[in-house]
Design a protein around this motif. Structure first.
Motif, PDB file in Angstrom:
ATOM      1  N   ALA A   1     -26.245  15.128 -52.861  1.00 26.64           N
ATOM      2  CA  ALA A   1     -27.165  14.735 -51.784  1.00 26.64           C
ATOM      3  C   ALA A   1     -28.430  14.096 -52.357  1.00 26.64           C
ATOM      4  CB  ALA A   1     -27.519  15.950 -50.931  1.00 26.64           C
ATOM      5  N   HIS A   2     -28.845  14.562 -53.534  1.00 29.14           N
ATOM      6  CA  HIS A   2     -29.980  13.929 -54.216  1.00 29.14           C
ATOM      7  C   HIS A   2     -29.655  12.447 -54.453  1.00 29.14           C
ATOM      8  CE1 HIS A   2     -33.004  13.648 -57.701  1.00 29.14           C
ATOM      9  NE2 HIS A   2     -32.238  12.570 -57.853  1.00 29.14           N
ATOM     10  N   GLU A   3     -28.478  12.195 -55.034  1.00 27.53           N
ATOM     11  CA  GLU A   3     -28.109  10.807 -55.354  1.00 27.53           C
ATOM     12  C   GLU A   3     -28.015   9.957 -54.080  1.00 27.53           C
ATOM     13  OE1 GLU A   3     -28.227   9.882 -58.342  1.00 27.53           O
ATOM     14  OE2 GLU A   3     -28.219  11.871 -59.254  1.00 27.53           O
ATOM     15  N   ILE A   4     -27.408  10.539 -53.040  1.00 28.07           N
ATOM     16  CA  ILE A   4     -27.259   9.775 -51.793  1.00 28.07           C
ATOM     17  C   ILE A   4     -28.632   9.370 -51.256  1.00 28.07           C
ATOM     18  CG2 ILE A   4     -26.482   9.892 -49.376  1.00 28.07           C
ATOM     19  CD1 ILE A   4     -24.253  11.833 -50.366  1.00 28.07           C
ATOM     20  N   SER A   5     -29.614  10.253 -51.407  1.00 27.03           N
ATOM     21  CA  SER A   5     -30.940   9.945 -50.842  1.00 27.03           C
ATOM     22  C   SER A   5     -31.519   8.671 -51.446  1.00 27.03           C
ATOM     23  CB  SER A   5     -31.902  11.123 -51.035  1.00 27.03           C
ATOM     24  OG  SER A   5     -32.430  11.142 -52.347  1.00 27.03           O
ATOM     25  N   HIS A   6     -31.160   8.382 -52.708  1.00 33.16           N
ATOM     26  CA  HIS A   6     -31.693   7.165 -53.341  1.00 33.16           C
ATOM     27  C   HIS A   6     -31.235   5.892 -52.618  1.00 33.16           C
ATOM     28  CE1 HIS A   6     -33.814   9.026 -56.560  1.00 33.16           C
ATOM     29  NE2 HIS A   6     -32.751   9.499 -57.178  1.00 33.16           N
ATOM     30  N   SER A   7     -30.115   5.981 -51.908  1.00 34.55           N
ATOM     31  CA  SER A   7     -29.658   4.799 -51.162  1.00 34.55           C
ATOM     32  C   SER A   7     -30.604   4.465 -50.013  1.00 34.55           C
ATOM     33  CB  SER A   7     -28.253   5.044 -50.594  1.00 34.55           C
ATOM     34  OG  SER A   7     -27.322   5.038 -51.640  1.00 34.55           O
TER      35      SER A   7
ATOM     36  N   GLY B   1     -40.805  10.174 -56.944  1.00 33.86           N
ATOM     37  CA  GLY B   1     -39.550   9.645 -56.405  1.00 33.86           C
ATOM     38  C   GLY B   1     -38.403  10.627 -56.589  1.00 33.86           C
ATOM     39  N   GLU B   2     -38.310  11.213 -57.773  1.00 33.64           N
ATOM     40  CA  GLU B   2     -37.217  12.149 -58.051  1.00 33.64           C
ATOM     41  C   GLU B   2     -37.447  13.484 -57.345  1.00 33.64           C
ATOM     42  OE1 GLU B   2     -34.422  11.427 -59.303  1.00 33.64           O
ATOM     43  OE2 GLU B   2     -34.973   9.396 -59.883  1.00 33.64           O
ATOM     44  N   SER B   3     -38.699  13.872 -57.193  1.00 32.22           N
ATOM     45  CA  SER B   3     -38.973  15.143 -56.504  1.00 32.22           C
ATOM     46  C   SER B   3     -38.654  15.029 -55.020  1.00 32.22           C
ATOM     47  CB  SER B   3     -40.437  15.553 -56.695  1.00 32.22           C
ATOM     48  OG  SER B   3     -40.719  15.680 -58.075  1.00 32.22           O
ATOM     49  N   VAL B   4     -38.923  13.871 -54.432  1.00 37.88           N
ATOM     50  CA  VAL B   4     -38.552  13.655 -53.029  1.00 37.88           C
ATOM     51  C   VAL B   4     -37.024  13.713 -52.898  1.00 37.88           C
ATOM     52  CG1 VAL B   4     -38.537  11.991 -51.132  1.00 37.88           C
ATOM     53  CG2 VAL B   4     -40.619  12.336 -52.441  1.00 37.88           C
ATOM     54  N   ALA B   5     -36.324  13.127 -53.868  1.00 33.62           N
ATOM     55  CA  ALA B   5     -34.856  13.161 -53.834  1.00 33.62           C
ATOM     56  C   ALA B   5     -34.338  14.596 -54.000  1.00 33.62           C
ATOM     57  CB  ALA B   5     -34.280  12.252 -54.920  1.00 33.62           C
ATOM     58  N   ASP B   6     -35.021  15.390 -54.827  1.00 34.57           N
ATOM     59  CA  ASP B   6     -34.632  16.806 -54.957  1.00 34.57           C
ATOM     60  C   ASP B   6     -34.775  17.527 -53.622  1.00 34.57           C
ATOM     61  OD1 ASP B   6     -34.001  16.734 -57.642  1.00 34.57           O
ATOM     62  OD2 ASP B   6     -35.977  17.404 -58.315  1.00 34.57           O
TER      63      ASP B   6
ATOM     64  N   THR C   1     -39.320  10.778 -65.471  1.00 34.64           N
ATOM     65  CA  THR C   1     -39.584  10.714 -64.032  1.00 34.64           C
ATOM     66  C   THR C   1     -39.032  11.948 -63.316  1.00 34.64           C
ATOM     67  OG1 THR C   1     -37.575   9.431 -63.727  1.00 34.64           O
ATOM     68  CG2 THR C   1     -39.622   8.192 -63.915  1.00 34.64           C
ATOM     69  N   HIS C   2     -38.402  12.848 -64.054  1.00 34.36           N
ATOM     70  CA  HIS C   2     -37.927  14.120 -63.494  1.00 34.36           C
ATOM     71  C   HIS C   2     -38.808  15.246 -64.023  1.00 34.36           C
ATOM     72  CE1 HIS C   2     -34.439  11.418 -63.697  1.00 34.36           C
ATOM     73  NE2 HIS C   2     -34.030  11.993 -62.580  1.00 34.36           N
ATOM     74  N   ALA C   3     -39.224  16.132 -63.143  1.00 31.22           N
ATOM     75  CA  ALA C   3     -40.042  17.274 -63.566  1.00 31.22           C
ATOM     76  C   ALA C   3     -39.162  18.264 -64.326  1.00 31.22           C
ATOM     77  CB  ALA C   3     -40.656  17.947 -62.342  1.00 31.22           C
TER      78      ALA C   3
HETATM   79 ZN   LIG Z   1     -32.593  10.746 -58.797  1.00 35.10          ZN
END
Ligand SMILES: [Zn+2]
Length: 684
Positions: free
Chosen positions: A521-527, A582-587, A644-646
């Motif tokens: 779901a994290h990856e899908i959010s990037h779309s 960006g990555e935290s929002v995707a998380d 870019t990832h915590a």
């Molecule tokens: Zn990501």
């Protein structure tokens, strides 16, 4: 150089252009002492330290061997999968499989590659044909035609610096999702990066001197006369090519790669190469349309073909021919090669032949190995279970997008259309690559590599006249990884990443949704976020967010940056909220959506209790266990400064924003991680 010539553009290319992220996994050997079944520390209070609660026991029992800085799930999975693949290849090599079967091809490729005595006995003889063709080049039109034969797909896929002067990729257009087009990009630098030729620092000059000595040594080994003069000319020619390269900063901007050229543009804009002969010998004589990623490189290299002495080009071609096939040539070349590319350029140890054979076989016969791998480790039932989870995630996304507050109604419509068009490949392809026309012989390492290259080249040329296949797999299923292809609109999760601890096809659903589900779901959010909003439902370029959507999205997510800023593992160093936003929002999106999908999967029935934990508790604990990692202080500091990832501990703390976590673990206002309901961030 032919295999594994990784360079730093590879990730950013996928990240910024066609894909959202590529989970590249390095193989690092570590010791895990007495891995425990639960890995959790029940003595830690979940509401005070959820990461510690879920991972404390695991962290306490993992030790890093000297020289290694990090160990986590991904490294563990990569090691385990590598062992499985090694075993499959070695078994295939020892078996007498049906001639023509995938097992025979995998086995013979691997075996011939490891048959060093045979490779040694053949010496440079396998190159004689090609060397003869290079020696016969007498004018620029012959040079152009020869260069055309080198326009083939690189076996290691998308690299910004292809092994030859130009690289080829057949894929849909940036604005045309109906036709496969020919993408061309820059290459041909032995030092991979243009900066290494142009930088005048002491280190760069030193490196170029070492490179020139390496070039001379290789030419000498192959019996090329006057190798020292040849090497100096080759480095000078490559410096000219490097000057023509597009600036590194362009690699991140997909709009700069979208340069449609007609066939006649090459003659007009890039004189030097006789393009008719070039494309004819590449098997592309009829091709009318091209996408030139770096026009300056095409113009520059072509000019050099027109101006540079033909003898210099011939030495250049001889050297790169040897380099391209170095792995299947005698030890003298291989050790010269690994000394320069390993020790000097990357500080790596001399490669192990069996390891190289695994990489080479994966590169040449990726989907043949994938078939053997999934037959044993990822049966159709596992795929069906992962597909069911993906469907639930998509349903949850549909609900979420419909209810978003920051996205305008018109944009929502586009987002929903994009969601409906999203293809999700899990485990392995429905249709495998058909290798029946690729002959793999025992004891012919060089011939096998040549034939594999020709096989992919023919396949690419055939693809040019076929409709776009949006579900063509871009990664090997036997390597743990996930790839987002924004163009076309598709995402892929390999069989090797869908294994414990992320996904257990026979195991607990709640944990699968909390771990692999949240990852998918994290990856899908990037779309649908700032990366994906420049590609539409069919992967065509074009912004579909409005300025208003963008500013409202930024406003919504700002608080999350502040939340991340407050995490300080060292007195002098805190997480940089903006850098990881960006990555935290995707998380956050991943966790919210995976939770909703988990609830959907229950279809209104209560989940069972396992080992005293409710389904909800297992869901969140599995999420926290995704992020477990042991790393040294320098590694952690480096991650905070550059990534870019915590760090995993703070990615785990995403749970603080999810109401269901408070209920599952009875988190109270007095607990350290507690946030008041109005301080919990949603965005998605
Ligand atoms: Zn990501």
């Amino acid at each position: 150089m032919a295999y594994g010539s990784t360079n730093r553009f590879f990730v950013s290319l996928w990240t910024c252009l066609l894909a959202g992220s590529l989970l590249l996994v390095n193989c690092v050997l570590v010791r895990v002492e007495a891995a425990r079944k639960t890995d959790a520390s029940p003595s830690v209070k979940p509401g005070d330290d959820f990461y510690g609660y879920a991972n404390g026991d695991w962290v306490a029992h993992v030790s890093l061997p000297a020289g290694q800085h990090t160990y986590d799930n991904r490294i563990m999975m990569a090691e385990q999968t590598r062992e499985r693949v090694r075993q499959l290849m070695q078994e295939s090599a020892a078996a007498h499989s049906q001639p023509g079967s995938v097992a025979q091809k995998v086995g013979d490729y691997y075996r011939s590659f490891t048959n060093e005595a045979d490779i040694e006995a053949k010496g440079f003889a396998p190159l004689a044909d090609e060397m003869g063709k290079i020696s016969a080049i007498a004018n620029r039109s012959m040079l152009s035609a020869y260069l055309g034969t080198t326009l083939t797909r690189e076996v290691d896929g998308l690299t910004a610096n292809s092994d030859h002067v130009f690289g080829l990729w057949v894929h849909q257009g940036f604005e045309d999702a109906d036709h496969n087009l020919l993408h061309m990009w820059q290459g041909g630098l032995g030092l991979n990066e243009s900066g290494r030729y142009l930088d005048n620092s002491f280190q760069a000059v030193e490196l170029r001197n070492k490179y020139q000595a390496h070039v001379a040594a290789v030419l000498r080994l192959a019996g090329v006369a006057d190798s020292d003069t040849g090497a100096a000319s080759i480095v000078r020619l490559e410096t000219g090519i490097a000057r023509a390269f597009a600036p590194d900063s362009d690699a991140a901007d997909v709009f700069k790669q979208n340069n449609p050229w007609k066939r006649e543009d090459f003659d007009r804009k890039a004189p030097g190469i006789e393009w008719k002969g070039y494309f004819q010998s590449a098997g592309l004589g009829q091709q009318a349309n091209f996408l030139v990623w770096q026009p300056s490189a095409v113009t520059g290299v072509s000019a050099l073909v027109g101006s540079e002495e033909i003898e210099v080009w011939k030495d250049y071609l001889r050297f790169h021919l040897i380099e391209h096939y170095a792995k299947v040539l005698p030890m003298s070349v291989r050790s010269e090669d690994s000394n320069f590319y390993g020790k000097i350029l990357s500080g790596a140890e001399a490669p192990d032949r069996a390891e190289e054979a695994i990489d080479a076989t994966n590169g040449a016969l990726g989907e043949a190995v994938g078939q053997l791998y999934t037959r044993r480790y990822f049966p159709p039932e596992a795929k069906q279970r992962a597909q069911a989870m993906a469907r639930d995630l998509l349903t949850a996304y549909r609900n979420r997008i419909e209810n978003l507050t920051w996205m305008s109604a018109a944009t929502k419509e586009k987002a929903l259309a994009k969601l409906a068009g999203l293809e999700i490949g899990v485990g392995y392809p429905d249709t495998w690559t058909d290798y029946s026309t690729l002959k793999i012989a025992p004891n012919d390492a060089f011939g096998n590599m040549r034939r594999a290259e020709a096989f992919y080249h023919n396949r690419d040329i055939t693809k040019l006249n076929q409709p776009v296949n949006p579900v063509e797999w871009p990664l090997n299923v036997q390597i743990p990884g996930a790839v987002i292809m924004f163009s076309p609109n598709a995402e892929f999760f390999s069989a090797a990443i869908l294994q414990p601890p992320y996904f257990d096809s026979d195991g607990d659903s709640a944990s699968n949704y909390g771990s692999a589900g949240a990852g998918m779901a994290h990856e899908i959010s990037h779309s649908f976020d700032e990366l994906g909003n420049i590609y539409d439902a069919r992967g065509r370029l074009g912004m579909w967010w409005t300025d208003e959507d963008r500013s409202r999205f930024h406003h919504e997510s700002e608080q999350l940056a502040q939340q991340m800023d407050a995490y300080c593992p060292f007195a002098d160093l805190c997480v940089k909220g903006k850098q990881v936003l960006g990555e935290s929002v995707a998380d956050l999106a991943g966790l919210l959506v995976a939770h909703e999908a988990y609830v959907l999967s229950l279809k209104g029935k209560p989940d069972v209790e396992i080992n005293g934990l409710s389904g909800e508790q297992r869901f969140f604990r599995a999420f926290a266990q995704r992020w477990r990692r042991v790393q040294s202080e320098p590694a952690l500091r480096k991650q905070i400064t550059t990534d870019t990832h915590a760090p995993g501990e703070y990615r785990t703390n995403t749970v603080r924003n999810v109401d269901a976590w408070y209920e599952a673990y009875k988190v109270a206002p007095s607990d350290k991680l507690y946030l008041k309901p109005d301080a919990r961030i949603r965005v998605w």
